[in-house]
Scaffold this active site. Structure first.
Site, PDB file in Angstrom:
ATOM      1  N   CYS A  75       0.873  -1.178   0.000  1.00  0.00           N
ATOM      2  CA  CYS A  75       0.000   0.000   0.000  1.00  0.00           C
ATOM      3  C   CYS A  75       0.907   1.222   0.000  1.00  0.00           C
ATOM      4  CB  CYS A  75      -0.872  -0.027   1.257  1.00  0.00           C
ATOM      5  SG  CYS A  75      -1.898   1.431   1.482  1.00  0.00           S
ATOM      6  N   CYS A 187      -0.774   3.895  -6.534  1.00  0.00           N
ATOM      7  CA  CYS A 187      -1.617   3.303  -5.491  1.00  0.00           C
ATOM      8  C   CYS A 187      -1.864   1.878  -5.956  1.00  0.00           C
ATOM      9  CB  CYS A 187      -2.929   4.074  -5.389  1.00  0.00           C
ATOM     10  SG  CYS A 187      -4.225   3.215  -4.467  1.00  0.00           S
TER      11      CYS A 187
HETATM   12  N1  DGL Z   1      -3.803   0.546  -1.999  1.00  0.00           N
HETATM   13  C1  DGL Z   1      -3.610   1.744  -1.223  1.00  0.00           C
HETATM   14  C2  DGL Z   1      -2.426   2.527  -1.788  1.00  0.00           C
HETATM   15  O1  DGL Z   1      -1.580   1.949  -2.427  1.00  0.00           O
HETATM   16  C3  DGL Z   1      -4.896   2.446  -1.074  1.00  0.00           C
HETATM   17  C4  DGL Z   1      -4.870   3.530  -0.097  1.00  0.00           C
HETATM   18  C5  DGL Z   1      -6.095   3.780   0.689  1.00  0.00           C
HETATM   19  O2  DGL Z   1      -6.618   2.857   1.317  1.00  0.00           O
HETATM   20  O3  DGL Z   1      -6.473   4.952   0.713  1.00  0.00           O
HETATM   21  O4  DGL Z   1      -2.256   3.704  -1.573  1.00  0.00           O
END
Ligand code: DGL
Length: 273
Positions: A75, A187
């Site tokens: 993430c 993301c």
């Molecule tokens: N998959 C997360 C990222 O890479 C999502 C972030 C979130 O939950 O806002 O930033």
């Protein structure tokens, strides 16, 4: 050389980390993996940093309790906010690596390129990203594109269609698409809508997914630390999935994008960790 068949722990706020897991499995097919998606608390990007740090620590505690030998923070948001604290808390115990919007491959693709970085507003506001951007600023025209609400669309299963097209068109409206050389998918949710983004941007734009670099980094670290598995998956379920909410939806989604059967998916109470 010794071998270590304990699983690699992969975490995300929800579904996004699956795009990283996909690369990890491709590069290290003999490893066992435990995935944790904190779907009850997604998205992380709209929370205050202290909350994201607390949530990610709980995620790591859960993966540790399940016997993880290494942690991949799959993430970008959690990495940019919490990786320092996670390393301080756990690096003595096990290796912790993160993922960040990879500017290098995007910027180096062409001289004076125009690069758009799509990410959560939180990732783009953090010092970690801005210091990296500073390094490449003279070589390329780097445009930060915060995408509020995009994680929520993806978490709710909207991966294509008119609503998503309209969202993306609006995001790119201020720019001449023909002038953009690369788009960084900053993301881990965004590679899940890669084909939709490619359609909106046209075939010539290069989409950069940093997950491959993360997988390479992990493999090299496990090799150095003598933590690679024997190459045969020992567990009955070599890929185990846990979420804090919506286990059935997660299972269906994971099955639609991962190249193997996702059978083991359970809901857990993350508050206990
Ligand atoms: N998959 C997360 C990222 O890479 C999502 C972030 C979130 O939950 O806002 O930033």
């Amino acid at each position: 050389m010794s071998t270590d068949n304990r699983p690699i722990g992969v975490l995300d706020s929800g579904l996004g980390g699956i795009s990283v897991l996909r690369e990890l499995v491709k590069l290290m097919p003999g490893e066992n993996f435990i995935y944790y998606g904190d779907s009850a608390n997604a998205p992380y990007g709209t929370r205050i940093p202290e909350e994201v740090i607390d949530l990610t620590k709980k995620d790591v505690e859960f993966l540790l309790e399940r016997g993880a030998k290494a942690i991949v923070v799959a993430c970008n948001t959690a990495t940019s906010v919490a990786i320092k604290e996670l390393r301080a808390a756990y690096e003595e115990v096990l290796p912790v690596i993160g993922i960040e919007p990879a500017l290098k491959p995007a910027v180096k693709a062409k001289e004076h390129s125009k690069v758009v970085v799509m990410a959560t507003p939180m990732t783009l506001s953090q010092t970690k990203f801005n210091s990296m951007m500073h390094i490449y600023e003279d070589d390329a025209n780097i445009i930060k594109m915060p995408c509020p609400g995009l994680v929520e669309y993806i978490e709710s299963g909207v991966l294509n269609g008119p609503v998503l097209d309209a969202y993306l068109e609006k995001q790119f409206a201020p720019y001449d698409k023909a002038e953009i050389d690369a788009v960084v998918l900053g993301c881990t949710h965004y590679p899940l809508i890669r084909s939709t983004i490619q359609e909106v941007m046209g075939e010539k734009v290069r989409l950069v997914n940093p997950a491959y670099e993360t997988a390479l980094e992990l493999k090299s670290l496990l090799t150095k630390m003598d933590l690679l598995s024997s190459g045969e998956q020992q567990a009955e379920f070599p890929y185990r999935f846990y979420v804090s909410d919506l286990a059935d939806e997660f299972k269906e989604f994971a099955n639609s994008i991962l190249p193997y059967d996702v059978t083991m998916t359970r809901k857990i109470d993350i508050e206990k960790y």
